[in-house]
Write a protein that holds these residues in place. Structure first.
Motif, short mmCIF file in Angstrom:
data_model
loop_
_atom_site.label_atom_id
_atom_site.label_comp_id
_atom_site.label_asym_id
_atom_site.label_seq_id
_atom_site.Cartn_x
_atom_site.Cartn_y
_atom_site.Cartn_z
N PHE A 1 0.79 -1.24 0.00
CA PHE A 1 0.00 0.00 0.00
C PHE A 1 0.82 1.29 0.00
O PHE A 1 0.26 2.37 -0.12
N THR A 2 2.13 1.17 0.24
CA THR A 2 2.90 2.42 0.31
C THR A 2 3.96 2.47 -0.79
O THR A 2 3.68 2.22 -1.94
N GLY A 3 5.17 2.79 -0.42
CA GLY A 3 6.25 2.94 -1.39
C GLY A 3 7.09 4.11 -0.93
O GLY A 3 6.78 4.77 0.09
N ALA B 1 10.31 1.84 6.84
CA ALA B 1 11.29 2.64 6.10
C ALA B 1 12.28 1.73 5.38
O ALA B 1 12.60 1.94 4.20
N ALA B 2 12.76 0.72 6.10
CA ALA B 2 13.82 -0.12 5.54
C ALA B 2 13.33 -0.94 4.34
O ALA B 2 14.04 -1.09 3.35
N LEU B 3 12.14 -1.49 4.45
CA LEU B 3 11.67 -2.42 3.40
C LEU B 3 10.82 -1.75 2.34
O LEU B 3 10.73 -2.25 1.21
N SER B 4 10.15 -0.65 2.68
CA SER B 4 9.21 -0.06 1.73
C SER B 4 9.44 1.43 1.49
O SER B 4 8.73 2.03 0.70
N GLY B 5 10.39 2.02 2.20
CA GLY B 5 10.64 3.45 2.02
C GLY B 5 9.52 4.32 2.57
O GLY B 5 9.41 5.50 2.23
N ALA B 6 8.68 3.74 3.42
CA ALA B 6 7.52 4.48 3.91
C ALA B 6 7.87 5.25 5.17
O ALA B 6 8.74 4.85 5.95
N THR B 7 7.17 6.36 5.36
CA THR B 7 7.38 7.15 6.57
C THR B 7 6.14 7.02 7.45
O THR B 7 5.05 6.78 6.96
N LEU B 8 6.35 7.17 8.76
CA LEU B 8 5.25 6.98 9.69
C LEU B 8 4.77 8.33 10.20
O LEU B 8 5.57 9.12 10.70
N GLY C 1 8.60 7.31 0.19
CA GLY C 1 8.09 8.63 0.50
C GLY C 1 6.63 8.67 0.93
O GLY C 1 6.15 9.72 1.36
N ARG C 2 5.94 7.55 0.86
CA ARG C 2 4.51 7.54 1.26
C ARG C 2 4.39 7.43 2.78
O ARG C 2 5.20 6.75 3.43
N ALA C 3 3.36 8.06 3.31
CA ALA C 3 3.19 8.05 4.76
C ALA C 3 2.13 7.03 5.20
O ALA C 3 1.17 6.76 4.47
N ILE C 4 2.36 6.49 6.38
CA ILE C 4 1.38 5.60 7.03
C ILE C 4 0.80 6.38 8.20
O ILE C 4 1.56 6.89 9.03
N LEU C 5 -0.50 6.49 8.27
CA LEU C 5 -1.12 7.11 9.44
C LEU C 5 -1.40 6.01 10.47
O LEU C 5 -2.06 5.01 10.15
N CYS C 6 -0.89 6.21 11.67
CA CYS C 6 -1.11 5.19 12.70
C CYS C 6 -0.99 5.80 14.09
O CYS C 6 -0.46 6.90 14.25
N GLU D 1 9.07 -3.31 15.15
CA GLU D 1 9.33 -3.98 13.88
C GLU D 1 10.61 -3.45 13.21
O GLU D 1 10.76 -3.49 11.98
N GLY D 2 11.52 -2.94 14.06
CA GLY D 2 12.88 -2.65 13.59
C GLY D 2 12.99 -1.60 12.49
O GLY D 2 13.94 -1.64 11.71
N GLY D 3 12.04 -0.69 12.43
CA GLY D 3 12.12 0.33 11.38
C GLY D 3 11.79 -0.22 10.00
O GLY D 3 12.14 0.39 8.97
#
Ligand code: PLP
Length: 351
Positions: free
Chosen positions: A76-78, A100-107, A80-85, A95-97
């Motif tokens: 669902f991300t990629g 960001a590490a696996l999908s480049g997503a920001t929280l 630079g995409r943000a996750i709202l949580c 989950e060890g970051g």
């Protein structure tokens, strides 16, 4: 040190598989397993049953619930995409970051109450048009039950309100339902009452349900087909898988209703701990199988070390908090032992 057996409250994943699971594993172990990533017949049966119980078109067996979450995030991300949580979500704390590490997503974390995101804050974050300098949002993640607040349940009405905001914002919701069956049993509702408000659901099989290993990611058929590729990319295409899938199917078929016993014991433990000096806990806040008292006079590390000498293992769970997770290997007697041991430890510390 007591001569009695050690009672391990550190996590519900410590619960051992039941004799019926061991029997299923022994039978499956001597059968030929499938070769392809989804060919094994026990895996197929497990995935079909998980999809049915979670009310989704399909489900994929994965090694861990963390991986199930990360596959959904990747879908669902990629970059630079943000996750709202919510700000203390498992995907942030434990989950060890990986987003960001696996999908480049920001929280993009939001405040909440006992694990439920503040809906006004969510609505604003999801629906207010963002400046070009802001990251675009890819998804919303909710966690039910919420581990950091001690297994709290996000009420169905809250999940529906999140889904409504998500629909208006055209965002998918992923449910980290590591303990979704605990939420369902404690609420007296089918799991689907909660899962229908999310597009994808991660659910653990190895916690209260006692499977030896594994979790599932459930969702729409096309997404789960894509999830097979992502699981492989993350190193999770485990095979041969029939032996553990056979056990996990028994877990789904026999262990869900039993979670009520863990919840009753968690309440008994909470009642027994509540009035002990040196510890603060409101038993009314214990909703499922986790009990997370705050220590007022000792550090969690010192407390757990002294409790271990009494044969009771608990887990430091924050600067002042400890966690007791109730599971199938913890009976009424173990609860009473834990209450008495905590009293002795706190009394000695106060002396
Ligand atoms: C809410 C939540 N999500 C995900 C996980 C991750 O599960 P696993 O250890 O299978 O990766 C946990 C583990 O305790 C959890 O509590």
């Amino acid at each position: 040190m007591s001569q009695q057996a050690i009672v391990d409250f550190r996590s519900d994943f410590l619960a051992r598989p039941t004799p019926a699971m061991v029997e299923a594993m022994v039978k499956a172990a001597v059968e030929p397993s499938g070769f392809g990533l989804r060919e094994d017949k026990h895996q197929a049966a497990l995935e079909a049953r998980a999809a049915e119980l979670l009310g989704k078109e399909d489900a994929l067996f994965v090694p861990t619930c963390g991986m199930a979450n990360q596959i959904a995030i990747h879908l669902f991300t990629g970059h630079g995409r943000a996750i709202l949580c919510e700000e203390r979500s498992h995907i942030i704390t434990s989950e060890g970051g990986a987003p960001a590490a696996l999908s480049g997503a920001t929280l993009r974390t939001l405040p909440g109450r006992r694990g439920a995101m503040d809906l006004a804050a969510l609505e604003q974050a999801a629906l207010t048009p963002v400046a070009e300098s802001f990251p675009k949002t890819g998804m919303i993640v909710i966690e039910n039950t919420h581990v950091r607040y001690g297994g709290t349940i996000l009420p169905e009405a809250h999940c529906a309100a999140v889904a409504d905001i998500a629909r208006r914002a055209k965002l998918p919701v992923h449910l980290d339902g590591a303990r979704i069956f605990n939420a369902a049993i404690a609420s007296g509702r089918p799991a689907t009452d909660f899962t229908r408000h999310a597009v994808t659901v991660a659910a653990s099989l190895n916690k209260g349900l006692c499977a030896p290993i594994g979790a599932v990611l459930a969702g729409p058929k096309e997404l789960i087909e894509e999830a097979v590729r992502v699981r492989q990319m993350f190193g999770g295409g485990f095979r041969p898988v029939g032996t553990i899938a056979a056990a996990a199917l028994v877990a789904l078929n026999t262990m869900i209703a039993r979670l009520a016993e863990d919840h009753a014991r968690a309440k008994r433990l909470a009642d027994g701990l509540a009035n002990q000096p040196g510890l603060s806990l409101d038993p009314a806040e214990v909703e499922t199988n986790l009990v997370v008292p705050t220590l007022t006079q000792m550090t969690p590390e010192a407390f757990c070390e002294r409790l271990a000498k009494e044969g009771i293992l608990a887990m430091p769970f924050g600067p002042k908090v400890v966690r007791f997770a109730i599971h199938n290997d913890i009976d009424d007697q173990a609860i009473e032992r834990a209450i008495a041991a905590v009293a002795r430890v706190l009394r000695k510390a106060a002396a």
